[in-house]
Each structure stands twice: as C-alpha cells, then as structure tokens.
Motif scaffolding. Structure first.
Motif, PDB file in Angstrom:
ATOM      1  N   ALA A   1     -35.190  21.758 -22.774  1.00  0.00           N
ATOM      2  CA  ALA A   1     -36.685  21.335 -22.519  1.00  0.00           C
ATOM      3  C   ALA A   1     -37.542  22.421 -21.970  1.00  0.00           C
ATOM      4  O   ALA A   1     -37.240  23.185 -21.024  1.00  0.00           O
ATOM      5  CB  ALA A   1     -36.495  20.249 -21.334  1.00  0.00           C
TER       6      ALA A   1
ATOM      7  N   THR B   1     -40.191  22.269 -19.859  1.00  0.00           N
ATOM      8  CA  THR B   1     -41.087  21.446 -18.934  1.00  0.00           C
ATOM      9  C   THR B   1     -41.140  22.374 -17.602  1.00  0.00           C
ATOM     10  O   THR B   1     -40.459  23.332 -17.377  1.00  0.00           O
ATOM     11  CB  THR B   1     -40.380  20.234 -18.495  1.00  0.00           C
TER      12      THR B   1
ATOM     13  N   ASN C   1     -42.210  21.577 -13.063  1.00  0.00           N
ATOM     14  CA  ASN C   1     -42.712  20.753 -11.982  1.00  0.00           C
ATOM     15  C   ASN C   1     -43.396  21.715 -11.096  1.00  0.00           C
ATOM     16  O   ASN C   1     -42.515  22.418 -10.777  1.00  0.00           O
ATOM     17  CB  ASN C   1     -41.592  19.802 -11.616  1.00  0.00           C
TER      18      ASN C   1
ATOM     19  N   GLN D   1     -47.080  17.982 -13.562  1.00  0.00           N
ATOM     20  CA  GLN D   1     -45.721  18.171 -14.408  1.00  0.00           C
ATOM     21  C   GLN D   1     -46.429  18.554 -15.763  1.00  0.00           C
ATOM     22  O   GLN D   1     -47.342  17.842 -16.191  1.00  0.00           O
ATOM     23  CB  GLN D   1     -44.982  16.956 -13.991  1.00  0.00           C
TER      24      GLN D   1
ATOM     25  N   ASP E   1     -45.120  19.176 -19.970  1.00  0.00           N
ATOM     26  CA  ASP E   1     -43.949  19.177 -20.954  1.00  0.00           C
ATOM     27  C   ASP E   1     -44.844  19.737 -22.276  1.00  0.00           C
ATOM     28  O   ASP E   1     -45.474  19.172 -22.752  1.00  0.00           O
ATOM     29  CB  ASP E   1     -43.566  17.868 -21.342  1.00  0.00           C
TER      30      ASP E   1
ATOM     31  N   GLY F   1     -44.559  17.751 -25.643  1.00  0.00           N
ATOM     32  CA  GLY F   1     -44.839  16.180 -25.379  1.00  0.00           C
ATOM     33  C   GLY F   1     -45.608  15.764 -26.780  1.00  0.00           C
ATOM     34  O   GLY F   1     -45.501  16.196 -27.750  1.00  0.00           O
TER      35      GLY F   1
ATOM     36  N   ALA G   1     -42.732  26.670 -17.927  1.00  0.00           N
ATOM     37  CA  ALA G   1     -42.081  25.766 -18.967  1.00  0.00           C
ATOM     38  C   ALA G   1     -41.935  26.915 -20.454  1.00  0.00           C
ATOM     39  O   ALA G   1     -41.126  26.591 -21.015  1.00  0.00           O
ATOM     40  CB  ALA G   1     -43.364  24.787 -19.266  1.00  0.00           C
TER      41      ALA G   1
END
Length: 197
Positions: free
Chosen positions: A2, A4, A6, A19, A21, A24, A82
């Motif tokens: 992933a 991602t 946070n 957040q 991604d 996405g 990310a």
C-alpha cells in the motif's frame, strides 16, 4: 504494498489530519474551513486519481495563511511518505492543461531535493474571500515537504479562478505520472542508486 500515508500535525495555529492513498480512485473528503482550498483539493484528488481525506482546524479568525500553508505541508509530507523508497516509479511527471483561456504546465521530479519555480501570477488579489498570494505559499509547502522539484508555469490566462484550477489539475496529473509504476525500470530511477527520502 500500500502506498498510503497518515499525517497528524498540530501546532498553536492549526490542527490537521490528512490521509492519502496514491493508488486510489479519486475520492475526496475535504474540510479545511477554506472553501476555495477544499475545491482545489477535491479536483486535485480527482485528476491525480488519489484518495484524499483532510480535516483542518485553523486560526481563520486571523486569516487563511496558516491553514493553507499547513495543509500544503501535510500534503507534501504525505506524498513523501506514501511514495516510499521510490523503487519502480517514473519519478518525473509533467502536464500541460488548458482551461478556457488559461494554459498552465506543471513539471515534477520526485528527486529528494526540493525546489519550487512558481511563475503563475493571478491578476486579482482575491478569488472570493481567498487570498491568491497563498497559492504560491501552498505549493512551496508541498515542494519543501515532498522533497520534490516543482515547476509551475502559466503560459497565458486572465481569470484567477481558472489559473488556480489549471495549476492544481496539472499538478495532480503530473504527480500521477511521476508516481506511476514503470515496468521497464523496477529499481530506483537514478544512476546514484538512491533518491533522497
């Protein structure tokens, strides 16, 4: 794996949760208290095909500066986190975007070094109640915290809203290109064998 991030950042001026991604579908859930910034971040998510959630509480009774800049800091940190070690990504991205009378180009290098060139002046000092000088502040914060070279060029345009929107959309699409997986280059896209983290 992933891709991602946070980010939770709290200061005496702002309290931000973000957040991200990178893989996405373009979903945005954004509430910063600055309506124009919410609009820009929503279209950034759509055109970058990233999922983005932002909650920001800032000292808007002072002005919008701290909120806009600090959201840019958090977005830059999220991109940096990310993208990880940058193995197998394209690293570079660019996009030229027309929007009515406006034409803007954004180019990005996820090099691990930050540098902003911002040549996208707006003819008005306000878009609604949004201070247009904060646009450069936002992208400076993104560049410095994502550790990327970011070049923003306005070729022509005279509507401030169109200029800002063209820049956000072009930046989103440039980032989308830069973080794409490159099947021909599975390692780090640098002859040095590493890109700054």
């Amino acid at each position: 794996m992933a891709r991602t991030a946070n980010i939770d950042r709290k200061t005496g001026e702002t309290d931000i949760q973000l957040q991200l991604d990178l893989d996405g579908t373009g979903r945005a859930d954004v509430a910063t208290g600055v309506g124009f910034l919410d609009h820009m971040l929503t279209l950034f998510a759509k055109h970058g095909v990233v999922d983005l959630k932002v909650r920001a509480a800032g000292d808007l009774e002072v002005d919008q500066h701290h909120t806009v800049e600090d959201v840019g800091i958090c977005l830059g940190q999220a991109i940096r986190q990310a993208v990880g070690d940058k193995q197998g990504i394209r690293r570079y991205g660019h996009f030229t975007l027309p929007m009515d009378e406006t034409l803007a180009t954004v180019a990005i290098d996820l090099s691990g070094r930050h540098y902003l060139v911002y040549n996208a002046p707006t003819p008005t000092s306000k878009i609604g109640n949004f201070d247009t000088e904060l646009l450069e502040e936002f992208w400076q914060a993104v560049s410095a915290n994502a550790l990327c070279n970011l070049h923003v060029v306005l070729h022509h345009g005279h509507n401030s809203h169109h200029i800002a929107e063209a820049v956000f959309k072009a930046a989103a699409r440039a980032l989308r290109m830069a973080v794409e997986h490159d099947p021909r280059c599975p390692g780090v896209p640098s002859t040095k064998g590493t890109l700054g983290q």
